[in-house]
Design a protein around this motif. Structure first.
Motif, PDB file in Angstrom:
ATOM      1  N   PHE A  97     -10.243   0.608  -8.257  1.00  0.00           N
ATOM      2  CA  PHE A  97      -8.814  -0.105  -8.631  1.00  0.00           C
ATOM      3  C   PHE A  97      -8.419  -0.518 -10.059  1.00  0.00           C
ATOM      4  O   PHE A  97      -7.845  -0.955 -10.596  1.00  0.00           O
ATOM      5  CB  PHE A  97      -8.430  -0.167  -7.293  1.00  0.00           C
ATOM      6  N   SER A 119       1.609   2.560 -12.043  1.00  0.00           N
ATOM      7  CA  SER A 119       0.771   2.830 -10.335  1.00  0.00           C
ATOM      8  C   SER A 119      -0.412   2.491  -9.668  1.00  0.00           C
ATOM      9  O   SER A 119      -0.192   1.296  -8.867  1.00  0.00           O
ATOM     10  CB  SER A 119       1.459   4.309  -9.935  1.00  0.00           C
ATOM     11  N   LEU A 123      -0.333  -1.297  -7.248  1.00  0.00           N
ATOM     12  CA  LEU A 123      -1.508  -1.227  -6.424  1.00  0.00           C
ATOM     13  C   LEU A 123      -2.659  -1.867  -6.278  1.00  0.00           C
ATOM     14  O   LEU A 123      -3.091  -2.218  -5.589  1.00  0.00           O
ATOM     15  CB  LEU A 123      -2.148   0.385  -6.053  1.00  0.00           C
ATOM     16  N   ARG A 126      -1.261  -5.101  -5.728  1.00  0.00           N
ATOM     17  CA  ARG A 126      -1.019  -4.997  -4.142  1.00  0.00           C
ATOM     18  C   ARG A 126      -2.705  -6.032  -3.053  1.00  0.00           C
ATOM     19  O   ARG A 126      -2.384  -6.532  -2.590  1.00  0.00           O
ATOM     20  CB  ARG A 126       0.097  -4.540  -3.511  1.00  0.00           C
ATOM     21  N   PHE A 161       2.260  -0.405   1.771  1.00  0.00           N
ATOM     22  CA  PHE A 161       1.913   0.597   1.980  1.00  0.00           C
ATOM     23  C   PHE A 161       2.671   1.943   2.952  1.00  0.00           C
ATOM     24  O   PHE A 161       2.307   1.159   4.360  1.00  0.00           O
ATOM     25  CB  PHE A 161       0.682   0.122   2.388  1.00  0.00           C
TER      26      PHE A 161
END
Length: 164
Positions: A97, A119, A123, A126, A161
């Protein structure tokens, strides 16, 4: 980090089709120009005999080569970013990630790469939040019941999600 690719042809199917189309259009336009000039030239017409025809043929071969090479180089500015996008998406699906899309200055899709990177950042944040919440739940003693507010926080994060 050196972000330069060493090869011109990255996606051969796309780039060769692009180059072939560009070369065919160039040859078609040159031959159409020659035919129109021959028809409109008047009584002597366009002299396409002997050395003239060889000169025109040599110029067309040079034109085809130049258009072919130029098309490959210009299509590299499209195929290269697509290659990077796919590579980074594969890294992301493999669990990395931290993967980000870095393109060369003159590549196309710069705004799209920046949006995809934003984005990825969201992500990643999160997922870090989820890891933090799970870490807090793991710190609770086994004898103590799980605090409903921690479960609610975890559920709220997971609800961000969309999975179906």
């Amino acid at each position: 980090m050196d972000n330069r690719r060493k090869t011109v042809v990255i996606n051969s199917r796309f780039q060769y089709q692009y180059a072939l189309l560009a070369a065919a259009v160039a040859v078609l336009l040159v031959n159409l120009t020659i035919i129109i000039h021959a028809l409109l030239a008047g009584p002597p017409g366009l002299l396409l005999g002997g050395w003239n025809i060889l000169l025109v043929a040599a110029l067309e071969v040079l034109l085809i080569g130049g258009v072919w090479w130029g098309s490959l180089v210009s299509s590299n500015r499209i195929a290269g970013p697509v290659f990077v996008l796919v590579r980074q998406a594969e890294a992301l699906s493999g669990g990395d990630f931290t993967a980000r899309i870095r393109l060369r200055k003159r590549d196309v899709f710069q705004p799209e790469a920046e949006e995809i990177n934003r984005s990825f950042d969201i992500l990643q944040l999160r997922l870090q939040r989820l890891k933090h919440l799970v870490g807090e739940l793991e710190k609770l003693p086994a004898s103590e019941p799980v605090v409903p507010e921690k479960i609610a926080e975890l559920k709220a994060e997971l609800d961000q999600f969309k999975t179906s």
